[in-house]
Design an enzyme around this catalytic site. Structure first.
Site, short mmCIF file in Angstrom:
data_model
loop_
_atom_site.label_atom_id
_atom_site.label_comp_id
_atom_site.label_asym_id
_atom_site.label_seq_id
_atom_site.Cartn_x
_atom_site.Cartn_y
_atom_site.Cartn_z
N GLU A 114 1.90 -0.47 -4.97
CA GLU A 114 0.93 0.58 -5.26
C GLU A 114 1.74 1.88 -5.26
O GLU A 114 1.83 2.58 -4.26
CB GLU A 114 -0.19 0.65 -4.21
N ASP A 174 0.83 -1.21 0.00
CA ASP A 174 0.00 0.00 0.00
C ASP A 174 0.87 1.26 0.00
O ASP A 174 1.87 1.33 0.72
CB ASP A 174 -0.90 -0.03 1.24
#
Length: 598
Positions: free
Chosen positions: A293, A231
C-alpha cells in the site's frame, strides 16, 4: 495467436490501434490474480456478538470460491484495542478474541486450501497500538533508553519543550505528536504518530524493529499464508532530522510541495527493508507475495516498489482516484503499464477498499462527490443510487478487462453503496472523533454485508445488533436475492470473472482503439477482446463483433436507468438492432476479429 496477428486481424473492425502492453508470459499466480478483500468485522458474524469473525469467514468462503476469485486478503484480525478497527495492533502473532483464536485461523486456512483459495494477510509495520508491550515499556523508560528507541520519541520545542518537535500533521486530523509523562510523572518527550495518537510509529532506524517484523513474517508464513498486504508501506522510514513539511498530511502533491519531497514518505532506505523481506518470502517458495500500500507521487515512482527483488505488487491508487474521467483513466493505464513493464512487474487495478467511499456511491454524483476518507452523511448531497450502481457496473467491467491483477472489496460484487444513516454515537472511525465530526470518516464503506434478505440483520448475524447498522436498502441487495436474478450485479460479477479467466485477460495485451476513444468514451483491445465504455449522454453504436458481456442488459435505457446485469453471448446482429448500441454509462466486451486471446 501473436499480438501482432491479433491487431492485424482486428484493425479493420476496431480501427487504428496504439499498442501499450504485450501479453504477459512470466511465471507467478499473482500477476493476473483477482484478490478479494475481506474486512473481518463486517463480513459475517457467526457467534452472534455483532462483529464478524474468522468462523464467519470460513463459513462463507465457498461463496467466494464460487465467485471465481484467486485469493482472499484479510484486513487486520490481530489482538488490538480496536481504536482504529484493528490497525492498532497490540500483538502481531495472535488473533483478537472478538475474531476468534489461532485455531480458528488454522481452520480457515485449511478450508481456503480445500477450495483452491490463497490467503493474504495485512501487515501493519508503520505503527502499533499504544497498548503494545513494547510501547508500554517505552513509556516506563527514560529518554535515550533502548525501549524508547523502538519508537520515534523527541524532545519538544519552545519554552520547556511545550511545543511539538515539528509541524507534521496526523492523517486523522490534528498534530502528529503527543507528549507523554516521564517515569517521574513530569511532562517529558513527544512521540510521533502519523495516524491516531493511540498508534505510535515504530523507529525503523533501529535494527531491533527490523528483527521483530522479520519474526512476524515467519510466524504467519509458517501458518500457511500466501503473502502480505503491507499497510502504508511508503511511511516506515522518515527523513533524517525530521524536517518540517508544509504540504498535505498524506504526502500527496500540492502547490509548492511535490509529494516526492514529503519527509515522512518514500525514503530510499525503505527499499532495503523490502529486499530483506523478499528474501524471507522467497525462502518459502516462489508463490508467496508482498503487495505494497504505497501511495507514491508521481505515478512512475511506483515502479521503484516492484523491482524484481522487492515487492511483487503495489496498489494503483492513481487508477482508483481517476474516477470516470476518460482522460485520466487513459493516462493512468498507459503510464502504469509502461512504468511497470520497464521493471517486469504487473499492474494492479482497484476501485474500492475500506478507506474510500464505495464506487457505487462515488459514481452516483454528476458533480463533485465526497473527499477521500470523509464519507457521506444524511445532511450531505446524496448520490443517485440507480445512477451510481449502473456506472459502478460499467467501471467494474472496464477494470476487469485490463491486463494485470485486480482487487475487489467485499460487497462491491453486490453493488453495495456506502452506509449513510449512521448515528453519531455509533461512528467509530478515529477521523470522526479527531475532527470533532467535521469529517465523517470511513465507517460508511465498512458497514456489514447482507447475506440473506429475510433473516435477522440480513443474515450478517442472528444475535446482537451489528457494530454498524445495515442500511434498509441492503435488503434488496442481499446475496441470496441477487443470486436468484440473472440480471443482478452479482450475476454480472460472476459472469465477467469467469470470462476474464476463460479469455486470459489478466495475462493479455492492451492496445488503445483510437476510433472509440473520445471525450466521453474509452476502448482498448486485450487480445481479440474489445472493451468499450460509453460515458456519453447518448447511446454509442458498437463495432461489429460478438458481444460477450455488457454491464447492463441490452436496450436497458439511459444513464439513470435499470439494474445492472449481463447479456452474455449475444450475437452481433444487424447495425439497426438495438443490441448494437451501448447505452450511456455502459461497458461491453466484444470479440473482435476471431482467434484466441493473446
Amino acid at each position: 495467436m501473436s499480438v501482432d496477428s491479433v491487431i492485424a486481424t482486428a484493425a479493420p473492425l476496431a480501427g487504428p490501434l496504439t499498442l501499450i502492453h504485450d501479453a504477459d508470459n512470466a511465471p507467478g499466480w499473482w500477476r493476473s490474480a483477482v484478490i478479494y478483500q475481506v474486512y473481518p468485522r463486517s463480513f459475517r458474524d457467526l457467534n452472534g456478538d455483532g462483529i464478524g469473525d474468522l468462523a464467519g469467514i470460513t463459513a462463507e468462503l465457498p461463496q467466494l470460491a464460487e465467485l471465481d476469485v484467486d485469493a482472499v486478503w484479510l484486513s487486520p484480525f490481530y489482538t488490538s484495542p480496536q481504536r482504529d478497527a484493528g490497525y492498532d495492533v497490540s500483538d502481531y502473532c495472535d488473533v483478537d478474541p472478538i475474531f476468534g483464536t489461532l485455531g480458528d485461523f488454522d481452520v480457515m486456512i485449511a478450508e481456503a486450501n480445500r477450495l483452491g483459495l490463497r490467503v493474504i494477510v495485512d501487515l501493519v509495520p508503520n505503527h502499533c497500538s499504544d497498548q503494545h508491550v513494547a510501547f508500554q515499556a517505552a513509556l516506563a523508560s527514560p529518554a535515550g533508553s533502548p525501549e524508547r528507541d523502538m519508537f520515534i520519541f523527541r524532545d519538544g520545542t519552545g519554552p520547556e519543550g511545550h511545543e511539538p518537535p515539528n509541524n507534521w500533521q496526523s492523517h486523522f486530523g490534528g498534530p502528529a505528536w503527543t507528549r507523554v509523562a516521564g517515569p517521574d510523572g513530569q511532562p517529558d518527550q513527544w512521540y510521533l504518530h502519523l495516524f491516531d495518537s493511540s498508534q505510535p510509529d515504530f523507529n525503523w532506524d533501529n535494527p531491533a524493529v527490523h528483527a521483530e517484523f522479520e519474526r512476524v513474517l515467519r510466524f504467519w508464513l509458517d501458518r500457511g499464508v500466501s503473502g502480505f498486504r503491507v499497510d502504508v508501506a511508503h511511511a516506515l522510514v522518515k527523513a533524517p532530522g525530521l524536517p518540517a513539511w508544509g504540504g498535505r498530511a498524506d504526502g500527496g502533491s500540492s502547490d509548492g510541495f511535490p509529494g516526492h519531497e514529503a519527509p515522512m514518505f518514500g525514503q530510499p532506505a525503505l527499499h532495503d527493508i523490502f529486499r530483506a523481506w523478499r528474501l524471507i518470502l522467497d525462502g518459502y517458495g516462489p508463490d508467496r507475495i508482498l503487495c505494497a500500500e504505497a501511495n507514491v507521487d508521481p505515478l512512475p515512482r511506483l515502479a521503484d516498489w516492484v523491482r524484481s527483488d522487492e515487492m511483487h505488487q503495489a496498489f494503483n491508487f492513481p487508477y482508483l482516484h481517476a474516477g470516470l474521467d476518460v482522460y485520466r483513466m487513459r493516462s493512468v493505464i498507459t503510464d502504469s503499464l509502461t512504468a511497470l513493464d520497464a521493471v517486469g512487474a504487473p499492474s494492479t487495478w482497484v476501485l474500492s477498499n475500506h478507506d474510500v467511499v464505495r464506487h457505487s456511491s462515488r459514481f452516483g454524483y454528476n458533480g463533485p462527490g465526497p473527499r477521500d476518507g470523509d464519507g457521506i452523511g444524511a445532511a450531505d448531497p446524496q448520490p443517485d443510487a440507480a445512477l451510481g450502481r449502473r456506472r459502478a457496473a460499467a467501471a467494474s467491467l472496464f477494470m476487469l478487462g485490463l491486463p494485470g491483477a485486480a482487487y475487489l472489496y467485499q460487497g462491491e460484487e453486490l453493488g453495495l453503496p456506502d452506509g449513510i444513516d449512521i448515528p453519531e454515537h455509533l461512528r467509530q472511525d478515529p477521523t470522526f472523533a479527531r475532527t470533532g465530526g467535521a469529517r465523517l470518516g470511513r465507517d460508511g464503506c465498512r458497514v456489514p454485508l447482507p447475506w440473506r434478505s429475510t433473516e435477522r440483520h440480513l443474515g450478517f448475524g442472528s444475535g446482537q445488533d451489528p457494530w454498524l447498522p445495515l442500511p434498509a436498502s441492503f435488503a434488496d441487495l442481499a446475496r441470496d436475492a441477487q443470486a436468484a436474478s440473472p440480471s443482478s450485479h452479482l450475476s454480472l460479477y460472476r459472469n465477467m470473472l469467469a470470462l476474464r479467466r476463460e479469455l486470459g485477460l489478466g495475462r493479455g495485451s492492451l492496445a488503445w482503439a483510437e476510433d472509440w476513444c473520445s471525450v466521453s468514451s474509452l476502448a482498448y483491445l486485450n487480445g481479440d477482446t474489445l472493451v468499450l465504455m460509453n460515458l456519453n449522454h447518448e447511446p454509442l453504436e458498437m463495432p461489429a463483433g460478438s458481444v460477450l458481456v455488457r454491464s447492463a442488459g441490452s436496450g436497458s435505457g439511459s444513464d439513470s436507468g435499470s439494474d445492472s446485469g449481463s447479456d452474455s453471448g449475444s450475437d452481433s446482429g444487424s447495425d439497426s438492432d438495438a443490441t448494437r448500441f451501448l447505452a450511456s454509462g455502459e461497458t461491453a466486451w466484444l470479440r473482435i476479429g476471431g482467434g484466441d486471446a493473446a
